[in-house]
Design a protein around this motif. Structure first.
Motif, PDB file in Angstrom:
ATOM      1  N   ASN A  52      19.371  10.278  16.928  1.00 38.25           N
ATOM      2  CA  ASN A  52      18.007   9.746  16.869  1.00 38.25           C
ATOM      3  C   ASN A  52      17.977   8.347  16.284  1.00 38.25           C
ATOM      4  O   ASN A  52      17.254   7.476  16.771  1.00 38.25           O
ATOM      5  CB  ASN A  52      17.090  10.675  16.073  1.00 38.25           C
ATOM      6  CG  ASN A  52      16.821  11.977  16.789  1.00 38.25           C
ATOM      7  OD1 ASN A  52      16.955  12.073  18.007  1.00 38.25           O
ATOM      8  ND2 ASN A  52      16.441  12.988  16.038  1.00 38.25           N
ATOM      9  N   THR A  53      18.747   8.112  15.238  1.00 40.81           N
ATOM     10  CA  THR A  53      18.809   6.782  14.626  1.00 40.81           C
ATOM     11  C   THR A  53      19.388   5.783  15.624  1.00 40.81           C
ATOM     12  O   THR A  53      18.894   4.658  15.752  1.00 40.81           O
ATOM     13  CB  THR A  53      19.647   6.825  13.337  1.00 40.81           C
ATOM     14  OG1 THR A  53      19.064   7.783  12.445  1.00 40.81           O
ATOM     15  CG2 THR A  53      19.720   5.476  12.663  1.00 40.81           C
ATOM     16  N   TYR A  54      20.413   6.188  16.349  1.00 39.62           N
ATOM     17  CA  TYR A  54      21.027   5.333  17.365  1.00 39.62           C
ATOM     18  C   TYR A  54      20.023   4.988  18.467  1.00 39.62           C
ATOM     19  O   TYR A  54      19.842   3.823  18.824  1.00 39.62           O
ATOM     20  CB  TYR A  54      22.255   6.039  17.940  1.00 39.62           C
ATOM     21  CG  TYR A  54      22.917   5.345  19.095  1.00 39.62           C
ATOM     22  CD1 TYR A  54      23.569   4.131  18.921  1.00 39.62           C
ATOM     23  CD2 TYR A  54      22.918   5.919  20.365  1.00 39.62           C
ATOM     24  CE1 TYR A  54      24.207   3.492  19.987  1.00 39.62           C
ATOM     25  CE2 TYR A  54      23.551   5.295  21.431  1.00 39.62           C
ATOM     26  CZ  TYR A  54      24.191   4.084  21.244  1.00 39.62           C
ATOM     27  OH  TYR A  54      24.813   3.462  22.291  1.00 39.62           O
ATOM     28  N   GLU A  55      19.343   6.010  18.998  1.00 45.79           N
ATOM     29  CA  GLU A  55      18.386   5.766  20.075  1.00 45.79           C
ATOM     30  C   GLU A  55      17.223   4.895  19.598  1.00 45.79           C
ATOM     31  O   GLU A  55      16.761   4.018  20.330  1.00 45.79           O
ATOM     32  CB  GLU A  55      17.877   7.090  20.643  1.00 45.79           C
ATOM     33  CG  GLU A  55      18.925   7.790  21.486  1.00 45.79           C
ATOM     34  CD  GLU A  55      18.406   9.049  22.152  1.00 45.79           C
ATOM     35  OE1 GLU A  55      17.653   9.805  21.508  1.00 45.79           O
ATOM     36  OE2 GLU A  55      18.749   9.251  23.324  1.00 45.79           O
ATOM     37  N   PHE A  56      16.755   5.124  18.378  1.00 39.60           N
ATOM     38  CA  PHE A  56      15.694   4.289  17.822  1.00 39.60           C
ATOM     39  C   PHE A  56      16.162   2.841  17.750  1.00 39.60           C
ATOM     40  O   PHE A  56      15.437   1.919  18.115  1.00 39.60           O
ATOM     41  CB  PHE A  56      15.281   4.798  16.436  1.00 39.60           C
ATOM     42  CG  PHE A  56      14.127   4.047  15.839  1.00 39.60           C
ATOM     43  CD1 PHE A  56      12.825   4.428  16.123  1.00 39.60           C
ATOM     44  CD2 PHE A  56      14.338   2.960  15.007  1.00 39.60           C
ATOM     45  CE1 PHE A  56      11.749   3.731  15.584  1.00 39.60           C
ATOM     46  CE2 PHE A  56      13.279   2.253  14.464  1.00 39.60           C
ATOM     47  CZ  PHE A  56      11.979   2.642  14.756  1.00 39.60           C
ATOM     48  N   GLY A  57      17.399   2.647  17.295  1.00 31.33           N
ATOM     49  CA  GLY A  57      17.953   1.303  17.224  1.00 31.33           C
ATOM     50  C   GLY A  57      18.021   0.635  18.591  1.00 31.33           C
ATOM     51  O   GLY A  57      17.650  -0.531  18.746  1.00 31.33           O
ATOM     52  N   LEU A  58      18.489   1.373  19.603  1.00 29.53           N
ATOM     53  CA  LEU A  58      18.560   0.815  20.956  1.00 29.53           C
ATOM     54  C   LEU A  58      17.177   0.407  21.457  1.00 29.53           C
ATOM     55  O   LEU A  58      17.012  -0.658  22.051  1.00 29.53           O
ATOM     56  CB  LEU A  58      19.172   1.834  21.928  1.00 29.53           C
ATOM     57  CG  LEU A  58      20.668   2.082  21.826  1.00 29.53           C
ATOM     58  CD1 LEU A  58      21.077   3.198  22.782  1.00 29.53           C
ATOM     59  CD2 LEU A  58      21.467   0.824  22.106  1.00 29.53           C
ATOM     60  N   GLN A  59      16.191   1.249  21.195  1.00 23.58           N
ATOM     61  CA  GLN A  59      14.824   0.972  21.653  1.00 23.58           C
ATOM     62  C   GLN A  59      14.208  -0.227  20.944  1.00 23.58           C
ATOM     63  O   GLN A  59      13.283  -0.843  21.465  1.00 23.58           O
ATOM     64  CB  GLN A  59      13.934   2.198  21.439  1.00 23.58           C
ATOM     65  CG  GLN A  59      14.289   3.366  22.314  1.00 23.58           C
ATOM     66  CD  GLN A  59      13.574   4.642  21.898  1.00 23.58           C
ATOM     67  OE1 GLN A  59      12.768   4.655  20.977  1.00 23.58           O
ATOM     68  NE2 GLN A  59      13.903   5.723  22.582  1.00 23.58           N
ATOM     69  N   HIS A  60      14.703  -0.547  19.764  1.00 24.30           N
ATOM     70  CA  HIS A  60      14.110  -1.623  18.981  1.00 24.30           C
ATOM     71  C   HIS A  60      15.033  -2.840  18.831  1.00 24.30           C
ATOM     72  O   HIS A  60      14.906  -3.622  17.903  1.00 24.30           O
ATOM     73  CB  HIS A  60      13.668  -1.092  17.619  1.00 24.30           C
ATOM     74  CG  HIS A  60      12.512  -0.161  17.748  1.00 24.30           C
ATOM     75  ND1 HIS A  60      12.678   1.185  18.004  1.00 24.30           N
ATOM     76  CD2 HIS A  60      11.182  -0.379  17.715  1.00 24.30           C
ATOM     77  CE1 HIS A  60      11.485   1.751  18.102  1.00 24.30           C
ATOM     78  NE2 HIS A  60      10.571   0.833  17.935  1.00 24.30           N
ATOM     79  N   GLY A  61      15.980  -2.978  19.753  1.00 18.51           N
ATOM     80  CA  GLY A  61      16.777  -4.194  19.822  1.00 18.51           C
ATOM     81  C   GLY A  61      17.965  -4.296  18.890  1.00 18.51           C
ATOM     82  O   GLY A  61      18.517  -5.379  18.725  1.00 18.51           O
ATOM     83  N   ALA A  62      18.368  -3.194  18.265  1.00 18.13           N
ATOM     84  CA  ALA A  62      19.546  -3.247  17.395  1.00 18.13           C
ATOM     85  C   ALA A  62      20.782  -3.579  18.234  1.00 18.13           C
ATOM     86  O   ALA A  62      20.891  -3.174  19.385  1.00 18.13           O
ATOM     87  CB  ALA A  62      19.737  -1.921  16.675  1.00 18.13           C
ATOM     88  N   ARG A  63      21.689  -4.321  17.623  1.00 20.12           N
ATOM     89  CA  ARG A  63      22.943  -4.657  18.293  1.00 20.12           C
ATOM     90  C   ARG A  63      24.054  -3.806  17.685  1.00 20.12           C
ATOM     91  O   ARG A  63      24.273  -3.827  16.481  1.00 20.12           O
ATOM     92  CB  ARG A  63      23.255  -6.135  18.131  1.00 20.12           C
ATOM     93  CG  ARG A  63      22.257  -7.020  18.845  1.00 20.12           C
ATOM     94  CD  ARG A  63      22.570  -8.451  18.616  1.00 20.12           C
ATOM     95  NE  ARG A  63      22.549  -8.691  17.171  1.00 20.12           N
ATOM     96  CZ  ARG A  63      22.736  -9.860  16.608  1.00 20.12           C
ATOM     97  NH1 ARG A  63      22.987 -10.896  17.339  1.00 20.12           N
ATOM     98  NH2 ARG A  63      22.690  -9.996  15.298  1.00 20.12           N
ATOM     99  N   PHE A  64      24.734  -3.090  18.520  1.00 21.35           N
ATOM    100  CA  PHE A  64      25.854  -2.258  18.093  1.00 21.35           C
ATOM    101  C   PHE A  64      27.118  -2.955  18.570  1.00 21.35           C
ATOM    102  O   PHE A  64      27.572  -2.753  19.681  1.00 21.35           O
ATOM    103  CB  PHE A  64      25.734  -0.849  18.670  1.00 21.35           C
ATOM    104  CG  PHE A  64      24.528  -0.116  18.167  1.00 21.35           C
ATOM    105  CD1 PHE A  64      24.583   0.588  16.975  1.00 21.35           C
ATOM    106  CD2 PHE A  64      23.333  -0.145  18.863  1.00 21.35           C
ATOM    107  CE1 PHE A  64      23.473   1.265  16.487  1.00 21.35           C
ATOM    108  CE2 PHE A  64      22.220   0.523  18.387  1.00 21.35           C
ATOM    109  CZ  PHE A  64      22.284   1.222  17.202  1.00 21.35           C
ATOM    110  N   GLU A  65      27.637  -3.818  17.716  1.00 22.90           N
ATOM    111  CA  GLU A  65      28.787  -4.622  18.078  1.00 22.90           C
ATOM    112  C   GLU A  65      30.073  -3.902  17.703  1.00 22.90           C
ATOM    113  O   GLU A  65      30.057  -2.828  17.126  1.00 22.90           O
ATOM    114  CB  GLU A  65      28.665  -5.984  17.401  1.00 22.90           C
ATOM    115  CG  GLU A  65      27.395  -6.712  17.835  1.00 22.90           C
ATOM    116  CD  GLU A  65      27.154  -7.992  17.084  1.00 22.90           C
ATOM    117  OE1 GLU A  65      28.008  -8.391  16.274  1.00 22.90           O
ATOM    118  OE2 GLU A  65      26.100  -8.603  17.321  1.00 22.90           O
ATOM    119  N   THR A  66      31.194  -4.519  18.036  1.00 22.22           N
ATOM    120  CA  THR A  66      32.483  -3.882  17.778  1.00 22.22           C
ATOM    121  C   THR A  66      32.866  -3.919  16.309  1.00 22.22           C
ATOM    122  O   THR A  66      33.710  -3.150  15.868  1.00 22.22           O
ATOM    123  CB  THR A  66      33.587  -4.536  18.624  1.00 22.22           C
ATOM    124  OG1 THR A  66      33.613  -5.930  18.358  1.00 22.22           O
ATOM    125  CG2 THR A  66      33.322  -4.300  20.106  1.00 22.22           C
TER     126      THR A  66
END
Length: 133
Positions: A52-66
């Motif tokens: 849920n935290t991951y999906e929320f981040g994706l929906q709100h522009g979070a960048r999941f970099e390497t």
């Protein structure tokens, strides 16, 4: 040994997020300094979070970099969009923690959400809590 650390902020009434998952209250006018976040980010090389935290981040522009590496706990990874630098995890927290701690590196940030923190806590896999109010 690498520590698993919950580094989190809570509102004065004890909540981490609003009922809709929003953490917009964290972006109020800033005080001097960053509550140690800069130094903390330098001390970790991995971030663990729930679906849920991951999906929320994706929906709100979070960048999941390497860097740092992101581990997302989920029961069904086939339903998720995989961002670069993300590894989906389906194993139990204790097994995952043992596997991750076996590799040299910096500390591990257990970001949340609450259900994942509870699962790690139930399996005695949290070494430290840093809570800002």
């Amino acid at each position: 040994m690498r520590k698993i650390v919950v580094y989190i902020a809570t509102s004065a009434d004890g909540f981490i997020a609003r009922p809709d998952g929003s953490v917009d209250w964290l972006h109020r006018p800033r005080t001097a300094g960053d509550y140690g976040m800069g130094a903390f980010r330098e001390s970790i090389d991995s971030i663990v979070l729930g679906r849920n935290t991951y999906e929320f981040g994706l929906q709100h522009g979070a960048r999941f970099e390497t860097e740092p590496k992101h581990y997302v706990f989920t029961r069904n990874a086939t339903e998720l969009v995989k961002a670069p630098g993300v590894e989906f995890v389906t194993e139990e927290p204790a097994a995952f923690a043992k596997r991750l701690r076996a590799h040299p590196g910096k500390d591990i940030w257990l970001m949340g959400g609450a259900a994942l923190i509870g699962a790690f806590l139930d399996q005695h896999q949290i070494d430290e809590f840093i809570i800002h109010v």
